[in-house]
Design a protein around this motif. Structure first.
Motif, PDB file in Angstrom:
ATOM      1  N   ARG A  65      13.857  51.495 -71.215  1.00  0.00           N
ATOM      2  CA  ARG A  65      14.573  52.400 -70.743  1.00  0.00           C
ATOM      3  C   ARG A  65      14.968  53.806 -71.702  1.00  0.00           C
ATOM      4  NH1 ARG A  65      15.845  55.137 -66.134  1.00  0.00           N
ATOM      5  NH2 ARG A  65      18.003  55.893 -66.311  1.00  0.00           N
ATOM      6  N   ALA A  66      14.898  53.142 -73.017  1.00  0.00           N
ATOM      7  CA  ALA A  66      14.951  54.385 -74.139  1.00  0.00           C
ATOM      8  C   ALA A  66      14.094  55.423 -74.100  1.00  0.00           C
ATOM      9  CB  ALA A  66      15.207  53.564 -75.317  1.00  0.00           C
ATOM     10  N   GLY A  67      12.764  55.016 -73.561  1.00  0.00           N
ATOM     11  CA  GLY A  67      11.774  56.003 -73.436  1.00  0.00           C
ATOM     12  C   GLY A  67      12.034  57.143 -72.656  1.00  0.00           C
ATOM     13  N   SER A  68      12.847  56.803 -71.672  1.00  0.00           N
ATOM     14  CA  SER A  68      13.136  58.082 -70.768  1.00  0.00           C
ATOM     15  C   SER A  68      14.488  58.665 -70.748  1.00  0.00           C
ATOM     16  CB  SER A  68      12.833  57.715 -69.139  1.00  0.00           C
ATOM     17  OG  SER A  68      13.644  56.375 -68.728  1.00  0.00           O
ATOM     18  N   ALA A  69      15.373  57.568 -70.926  1.00  0.00           N
ATOM     19  CA  ALA A  69      17.102  57.913 -71.095  1.00  0.00           C
ATOM     20  C   ALA A  69      17.445  58.447 -72.583  1.00  0.00           C
ATOM     21  CB  ALA A  69      17.771  56.777 -70.573  1.00  0.00           C
ATOM     22  N   GLY A  70      16.690  57.869 -73.532  1.00  0.00           N
ATOM     23  CA  GLY A  70      17.077  58.046 -74.886  1.00  0.00           C
ATOM     24  C   GLY A  70      17.587  56.802 -75.409  1.00  0.00           C
ATOM     25  N   TRP A  71      17.771  56.640 -76.623  1.00  0.00           N
ATOM     26  CA  TRP A  71      18.113  55.588 -77.599  1.00  0.00           C
ATOM     27  C   TRP A  71      19.615  55.524 -77.574  1.00  0.00           C
ATOM     28  CZ3 TRP A  71      15.160  51.597 -79.072  1.00  0.00           C
ATOM     29  CH2 TRP A  71      13.628  51.789 -79.002  1.00  0.00           C
ATOM     30  N   ALA A  72      20.242  56.813 -77.410  1.00  0.00           N
ATOM     31  CA  ALA A  72      21.583  56.797 -77.454  1.00  0.00           C
ATOM     32  C   ALA A  72      22.384  56.906 -76.170  1.00  0.00           C
ATOM     33  CB  ALA A  72      22.046  57.937 -78.335  1.00  0.00           C
ATOM     34  N   SER A  73      21.649  56.725 -75.037  1.00  0.00           N
ATOM     35  CA  SER A  73      22.274  56.842 -74.040  1.00  0.00           C
ATOM     36  C   SER A  73      23.400  55.807 -73.460  1.00  0.00           C
ATOM     37  CB  SER A  73      21.070  57.033 -72.635  1.00  0.00           C
ATOM     38  OG  SER A  73      20.597  55.673 -72.646  1.00  0.00           O
ATOM     39  N   GLY A  74      24.202  55.891 -72.648  1.00  0.00           N
ATOM     40  CA  GLY A  74      25.290  54.719 -72.384  1.00  0.00           C
ATOM     41  C   GLY A  74      24.272  53.617 -71.638  1.00  0.00           C
ATOM     42  N   GLN A  75      23.376  53.485 -71.073  1.00  0.00           N
ATOM     43  CA  GLN A  75      22.758  52.764 -70.213  1.00  0.00           C
ATOM     44  C   GLN A  75      21.827  51.904 -71.146  1.00  0.00           C
ATOM     45  OE1 GLN A  75      19.677  53.584 -67.176  1.00  0.00           O
ATOM     46  NE2 GLN A  75      20.384  51.940 -65.971  1.00  0.00           N
ATOM     47  N   THR A  76      21.284  52.616 -72.113  1.00  0.00           N
ATOM     48  CA  THR A  76      20.274  52.057 -73.075  1.00  0.00           C
ATOM     49  C   THR A  76      21.311  51.115 -73.971  1.00  0.00           C
ATOM     50  OG1 THR A  76      18.751  53.859 -73.110  1.00  0.00           O
ATOM     51  CG2 THR A  76      18.759  52.341 -75.061  1.00  0.00           C
ATOM     52  N   LEU A  77      22.211  51.619 -74.406  1.00  0.00           N
ATOM     53  CA  LEU A  77      23.212  50.904 -75.474  1.00  0.00           C
ATOM     54  C   LEU A  77      24.026  49.548 -74.697  1.00  0.00           C
ATOM     55  CD1 LEU A  77      24.991  54.009 -77.378  1.00  0.00           C
ATOM     56  CD2 LEU A  77      23.128  52.465 -78.078  1.00  0.00           C
ATOM     57  N   ALA A  78      24.455  49.998 -73.429  1.00  0.00           N
ATOM     58  CA  ALA A  78      25.084  48.626 -72.493  1.00  0.00           C
ATOM     59  C   ALA A  78      23.887  47.385 -72.376  1.00  0.00           C
ATOM     60  CB  ALA A  78      25.289  49.255 -71.287  1.00  0.00           C
TER      61      ALA A  78
END
Length: 498
Positions: free
Chosen positions: A212-225
């Protein structure tokens, strides 16, 4: 039939489950075109299978001791066949990924029971012959996978890489029921399903977060959650393993540097050796325009040299300390993968041959030695657990590697292109970008840059792991000699999951 029927039955299952790890690689571009799949979809086609296999291997192996190994093996083959049919009929990426995950569950049941079944049937010299032939079949499956996948994808179509499992599964089930006797292990041990579930959630959530980090970014809420869920599941796994009477994995084993080093080497092994291959295959076919067969042949140097070195190494390296074989092998894999990071806009497939061959030599050294090193790093009564753990870590490393390196590749491509459509390119959408007016040279440059970066990361993992094994794995005790061990109870425990 009476003597070698069990070996044939078990080898058929092993061949299928290991073939499906590599046979998919060269068919990824065709899958992307037929199902309109993105890069993350293709990552999950690979990772869904590897994660299910890794997460359930130890748990199913313990359950098979109680329920009956032949019974669990047959159920695993049947489930694998049904999931293969579903894969071949899939009409969307989501259905294909779901079916691949179910395939992984069946593969875990087959793999966890393979060696215990052989050890319960064969004794003395026959057992040595059976285990040797089984090892040759396992190595051959990985070697033939890319070429067979290319032939099927280019011939009847990519769906036949799954359909071909159906007749083989029918023969395997028939032979197993006819020739393999039922066997059990310690039937009074309870299966650690809580630990199995916690480990599965950790592995799945961590992989999803990276993809998911590849599209949404490492700091996105979904990635962090999702990373937080993975961390919580890992904590739960540790708590369960410390408290349960019969743990899935005895965490006290990690107090020894040798066991820790071997597990680190196993985790890094498949990442460094095979994590870049799916994206290499996409580059070969999508950017260079090779056919599936040509793409399979282009990556054959890795599998071929690995097979030859593994076959010769058993005799030539007998008596060499496993830490040297594994440490040097991982370093060679790292160097070989780094040597593949030489691509440019005008590069073609021959540029990969030296690096693939060097990585294959390292793979041939590591693959036969790492299981024995795991057994040698633990007390004899924990040999079965160690054998299962090393295979679990290998499959987990492959799943993590594909996820991490895919994210690295697309991030580097996005920087080079300055266009979010780089994801479509990596998933097989080069034609769409060309039609939109993207210059051919820019496409080739971007993909080569992304592939180079991924190869550098994978190569660094191999080199660091090689050094770690050389430093940590010292003073090994002699591994249990499964072929010559006395009694039927101890041997299956020592080889429960290979």
């Amino acid at each position: 039939m009476r003597k070698w029927g069990p070996l044939t039955a078990v080898c058929l299952g092993t061949f299928m489950l290991l073939l499906d790890v590599t046979i998919v690689i060269v068919a990824l571009p065709d899958m992307a075109g037929a199902l309109d799949a993105s890069l993350s979809d293709l990552q999950w086609v690979i990772d869904g299978y590897a994660l299910a296999l890794a997460a359930l291997l130890l748990g199913i192996g313990a359950a098979a001791d109680r329920l009956g190994r032949r019974r669990v093996h047959v159920v695993g083959v049947a489930l694998f066949a049904a999931a293969s049919l579903a894969c071949g009929l899939a009409s969307s990426p989501g259905l294909l990924v779901a079916a691949r995950a179910v395939q992984g569950v069946g593969a875990a049941a087959m793999f966890a029971t393979t060696l215990p079944l052989l050890a319960s049937v064969y004794q003395g010299k026959d057992r040595s012959v059976a285990l040797g032939l089984w090892g040759a079949v396992a190595g051959g499956a990985a070697a033939i996978g890319p070429v067979l996948g290319g032939l099927l994808a280019e011939g009847p179509g990519w769906r036949w890489i799954f359909f071909v499992n159906l007749p083989v599964s029918v023969v395997a089930i028939w032979l197993t029921l006819r020739t393999v006797p039922e066997s059990h292990g310690a039937r009074d041990r309870r299966t650690d399903w809580a630990g199995t579930a916690a480990f599965a959630v950790f592995a799945g959530a961590a992989t999803y977060a990276v993809v998911r980090a590849g599209s949404a970014g490492w700091a996105s809420g979904q990635t962090l959650a999702t990373f937080a869920i993975a961390a919580l599941a890992l904590v739960c796994f540790v708590v369960v393993e410390l408290r349960v009477a019969h743990p899935l994995l005895d965490l006290s084993l990690f107090r020894t540097s040798a066991f820790t080093g071997v597990m680190a080497g196993a985790l890094a092994f498949n990442t460094a050796a095979f994590g870049v291959l799916p994206y290499t295959s996409i580059w070969l076919q999508t950017v260079l325009g090779l056919s599936p067969v040509q793409g399979g042949l282009a990556v054959l140097p890795l599998a071929a040299t690995s097979f030859v070195v593994a076959a010769a190494g058993g005799r030539l390296l007998h008596g060499v300390q496993p830490r040297l074989t594994i440490g040097i092998g991982l370093a060679l894999i790292g160097a070989g993968t780094l040597a593949q990071a030489v691509l440019g806009a005008d590069s073609s497939w021959p540029a990969l041959i030296p690096g693939l061959a060097l990585a294959g030599i390292g793979t041939g050294l590591v693959s036969p030695a790492i299981a024995g090193a795991a057994l040698a790093a633990v007390p004899p009564e924990r040999a079965g657990m160690a054998g299962g753990a090393v295979n679990t870590f290998r499959q987990l490393g492959y799943a993590f590697g594909v996820a991490v390196l895919g994210t690295v590749l697309t991030s580097r491509m996005a920087e080079s292109l300055g266009d979010a459509r780089s994801h479509a390119l990596a998933g097989g959408g080069a034609a769409g970008l060309r039609a939109a007016g993207m210059p051919e040279h820019a496409l080739r440059t971007a993909f080569a840059s992304g592939l180079n970066t991924a190869a550098v990361v994978a190569g660094a993992v191999g080199l660091v792991a090689g050094v770690a094994v050389l430093l940590l794995v010292k003073g090994e005790r002699k591994a249990p000699d499964a072929p010559e061990a006395a009694g039927s109870g101890a041997v299956p425990e020592a080889v429960r999951a290979g």
